[in-house]
Scaffold this motif. Sequence first.
Motif, PDB file in Angstrom:
ATOM      1  N   LEU A 140      10.591  11.725 -14.098  1.00 37.79           N
ATOM      2  CA  LEU A 140       9.678  10.815 -14.804  1.00 37.79           C
ATOM      3  C   LEU A 140       8.235  11.282 -14.735  1.00 37.79           C
ATOM      4  N   ASN A 141       7.869  11.941 -13.658  1.00 40.13           N
ATOM      5  CA  ASN A 141       6.527  12.497 -13.511  1.00 40.13           C
ATOM      6  C   ASN A 141       6.674  14.013 -13.418  1.00 40.13           C
ATOM      7  N   LYS A 142       6.352  14.715 -14.477  1.00 40.95           N
ATOM      8  CA  LYS A 142       6.624  16.146 -14.557  1.00 40.95           C
ATOM      9  C   LYS A 142       5.677  16.975 -13.693  1.00 40.95           C
ATOM     10  N   ASN A 143       4.514  16.419 -13.352  1.00 39.59           N
ATOM     11  CA  ASN A 143       3.559  17.150 -12.534  1.00 39.59           C
ATOM     12  C   ASN A 143       3.964  17.073 -11.064  1.00 39.59           C
ATOM     13  N   VAL A 144       3.931  18.207 -10.370  1.00 44.16           N
ATOM     14  CA  VAL A 144       4.209  18.225  -8.939  1.00 44.16           C
ATOM     15  C   VAL A 144       2.938  17.819  -8.202  1.00 44.16           C
ATOM     16  N   GLU A 145       2.993  16.724  -7.463  1.00 45.15           N
ATOM     17  CA  GLU A 145       1.822  16.149  -6.807  1.00 45.15           C
ATOM     18  C   GLU A 145       1.780  16.534  -5.328  1.00 45.15           C
ATOM     19  N   GLU A 146       0.573  16.438  -4.781  1.00 46.79           N
ATOM     20  CA  GLU A 146       0.402  16.712  -3.367  1.00 46.79           C
ATOM     21  C   GLU A 146       1.007  15.583  -2.528  1.00 46.79           C
ATOM     22  N   GLU A 147       1.275  15.864  -1.271  1.00 41.77           N
ATOM     23  CA  GLU A 147       1.859  14.878  -0.369  1.00 41.77           C
ATOM     24  C   GLU A 147       0.958  13.654  -0.219  1.00 41.77           C
ATOM     25  N   ASN A 148       1.571  12.475  -0.194  1.00 41.26           N
ATOM     26  CA  ASN A 148       0.822  11.242   0.025  1.00 41.26           C
ATOM     27  C   ASN A 148       0.394  11.146   1.487  1.00 41.26           C
ATOM     28  N   VAL A 149      -0.897  11.000   1.700  1.00 43.45           N
ATOM     29  CA  VAL A 149      -1.396  10.942   3.082  1.00 43.45           C
ATOM     30  C   VAL A 149      -1.734   9.522   3.507  1.00 43.45           C
ATOM     31  N   THR A 150      -1.710   8.566   2.579  1.00 43.59           N
ATOM     32  CA  THR A 150      -2.048   7.183   2.932  1.00 43.59           C
ATOM     33  C   THR A 150      -0.820   6.341   3.231  1.00 43.59           C
ATOM     34  N   ASN A 151       0.361   6.796   2.843  1.00 45.72           N
ATOM     35  CA  ASN A 151       1.580   6.040   3.143  1.00 45.72           C
ATOM     36  C   ASN A 151       1.851   6.026   4.643  1.00 45.72           C
ATOM     37  N   GLU A 152       2.393   4.915   5.124  1.00 47.75           N
ATOM     38  CA  GLU A 152       2.817   4.818   6.518  1.00 47.75           C
ATOM     39  C   GLU A 152       4.345   4.828   6.570  1.00 47.75           C
ATOM     40  N   TYR A 153       4.882   5.657   7.451  1.00 52.00           N
ATOM     41  CA  TYR A 153       6.330   5.845   7.530  1.00 52.00           C
ATOM     42  C   TYR A 153       6.823   5.446   8.915  1.00 52.00           C
ATOM     43  N   GLY A 154       7.304   4.217   9.031  1.00 53.75           N
ATOM     44  CA  GLY A 154       7.874   3.751  10.279  1.00 53.75           C
ATOM     45  C   GLY A 154       9.331   4.161  10.397  1.00 53.75           C
ATOM     46  N   HIS A 177       0.826  -1.217   0.000  1.00 56.13           N
ATOM     47  CA  HIS A 177       0.000   0.000   0.000  1.00 56.13           C
ATOM     48  C   HIS A 177       0.856   1.260   0.000  1.00 56.13           C
ATOM     49  N   PHE A 178       1.903   1.256  -0.825  1.00 49.43           N
ATOM     50  CA  PHE A 178       2.809   2.411  -0.843  1.00 49.43           C
ATOM     51  C   PHE A 178       2.765   3.114  -2.192  1.00 49.43           C
ATOM     52  N   ARG A 179       2.755   4.436  -2.134  1.00 48.81           N
ATOM     53  CA  ARG A 179       2.749   5.269  -3.343  1.00 48.81           C
ATOM     54  C   ARG A 179       4.038   6.078  -3.376  1.00 48.81           C
ATOM     55  N   CYS A 180       4.658   6.156  -4.526  1.00 43.54           N
ATOM     56  CA  CYS A 180       5.951   6.832  -4.669  1.00 43.54           C
ATOM     57  C   CYS A 180       5.838   8.300  -4.255  1.00 43.54           C
ATOM     58  N   ASP A 181       6.802   8.766  -3.456  1.00 42.94           N
ATOM     59  CA  ASP A 181       6.820  10.153  -2.987  1.00 42.94           C
ATOM     60  C   ASP A 181       7.651  11.069  -3.873  1.00 42.94           C
ATOM     61  N   CYS A 182       8.340  10.526  -4.868  1.00 39.59           N
ATOM     62  CA  CYS A 182       9.289  11.332  -5.640  1.00 39.59           C
ATOM     63  C   CYS A 182       8.657  12.569  -6.284  1.00 39.59           C
ATOM     64  N   PRO A 183       7.485  12.448  -6.932  1.00 39.60           N
ATOM     65  CA  PRO A 183       6.931  13.648  -7.584  1.00 39.60           C
ATOM     66  C   PRO A 183       6.138  14.564  -6.657  1.00 39.60           C
ATOM     67  N   THR A 184       6.116  14.302  -5.360  1.00 39.69           N
ATOM     68  CA  THR A 184       5.312  15.105  -4.447  1.00 39.69           C
ATOM     69  C   THR A 184       6.099  16.323  -3.945  1.00 39.69           C
ATOM     70  N   THR A 185       5.381  17.218  -3.300  1.00 36.70           N
ATOM     71  CA  THR A 185       5.990  18.449  -2.803  1.00 36.70           C
ATOM     72  C   THR A 185       6.951  18.201  -1.653  1.00 36.70           C
ATOM     73  N   VAL A 186       6.922  16.999  -1.059  1.00 39.69           N
ATOM     74  CA  VAL A 186       7.766  16.713   0.105  1.00 39.69           C
ATOM     75  C   VAL A 186       9.216  16.494  -0.297  1.00 39.69           C
ATOM     76  N   ILE A 187       9.440  15.902  -1.470  1.00 34.68           N
ATOM     77  CA  ILE A 187      10.800  15.600  -1.928  1.00 34.68           C
ATOM     78  C   ILE A 187      11.386  16.851  -2.598  1.00 34.68           C
ATOM     79  N   PRO A 188      12.532  17.351  -2.116  1.00 34.00           N
ATOM     80  CA  PRO A 188      13.096  18.579  -2.709  1.00 34.00           C
ATOM     81  C   PRO A 188      13.657  18.378  -4.112  1.00 34.00           C
TER      82      PRO A 188
END
Length: 418
Positions: free
Chosen positions: A94-108, A78-89
């Motif tokens: 590969l994904n030119k669109n800047v996406e919103e932060e993933n809220v369903t990922n769990e980060y242990g 249940h993980f979605r790539c964070d690379c194109p999101t606003t969180v990664i500087p």
Amino acid sequence: MSSGPSSLNDLIASQDALLREASLALPHEFSRCTFSMGPIKQAVYLCITCAVPRGICSSCSIACHTDHEQVELFPKRHFRCDCPTTVIPHACTLNKNVEEENVTNEYGQNFRALFCRCSRPYDPKTEPETMIQCLACEDWFHESCLNLRERPSLRDPSPDPPDPDNSVAHDGRSDTSSSGLPPPLISADDYDAFFCYACVSKIDTLRRYAGSNGAIMVVRDVEQGRWRKLEGEFTQNSPRSSDNTPVDIDDPQASTIKRPRSRSPSQDHGREPKRLRTSASSPCLAPAVNPISEAIFNCQPRDLKASSSSQGSGWRQRWCRCDQCLPSLIEHPYLFDEEDIYEPPEDPDSGISLEELGLRALQRLPRDRAIDGIRAFNDMRDGLMEYLRPFAQEGKIVEEADVNRFFQAFKGKNSPQN
């Protein structure tokens, strides 16, 4: 190219070996970020250079973070790539669109490069122990932290298992004994899946089966006693759920979960998820609760200790599916159905030589530019053959400096000012 002397045959053989090694290490095509696929089970990487506790897919680890320091976290569900999101500087290529932060990922704690209940970083170059993954929480554990083997002399004591109500579970997988260490109490051949103590205590199905036949635990009867396997032992001296007899138990054995092999696209085609079969009034077929494991789960962690449970072969077919047991299975579908792990598509150019790739690129050029390219290549080839002829005639070895001298002279000869 090495700095030492080499023959042309050695150089060609070395190039072929490197090509084969590269095609085996990276057989896939890393041209698509998995963000658009949504949350899936996939290999995840932590970028240390970007310095944010987020994960990136395998394609972005190759295409976007090529020169960055990374840590492989292995598959996460249940993980979605964070690379194109606003969180990664670092911008995703590969994904030119800047996406919103993933809220369903769990980060242990893995996303802080920490593993096991000892919360240590993992360095494959210095780590003497095998790490084992918990199938439920997907964290990784040292075998010694699970009391599967003696602790290496340089390792500090592992803390007691955390209170499952206030922490995340950690445990991992191991197929072989750690190098240079004595064999573990429970080997990889003894079980197919591992679950850490925190996960077992939270999941009703695992808790019910813990310590029964096919679900091994590791326990000790007294504080300084030897660790032993617990599997379906109901003795007269075993504490019952109503007893207050203290039992010191550490359940490390199950720490070897074998990562499910990902299926190929042809295997996945037309495949539907398994459906649990149950009748309206089916009797409960779960085994009797092991009184020792029951005593562990009913007592406070400060009084008893436990760390894991492992399942033997065929464990997914063992679960009871009565009306009472079914909800726990439905809530955790990986307990009854092997999960598919996404892999990028095969690279059609994997294993093809650089010369072949160059010819393919040449064929796609306009005719006039292709003719100029062929003429330049022929000039370079003829010049190199003429340069190397004296070496062959005199039996001299061609060294790296000799090759560099030729190409420097060739580059100067064909520069625009000349």
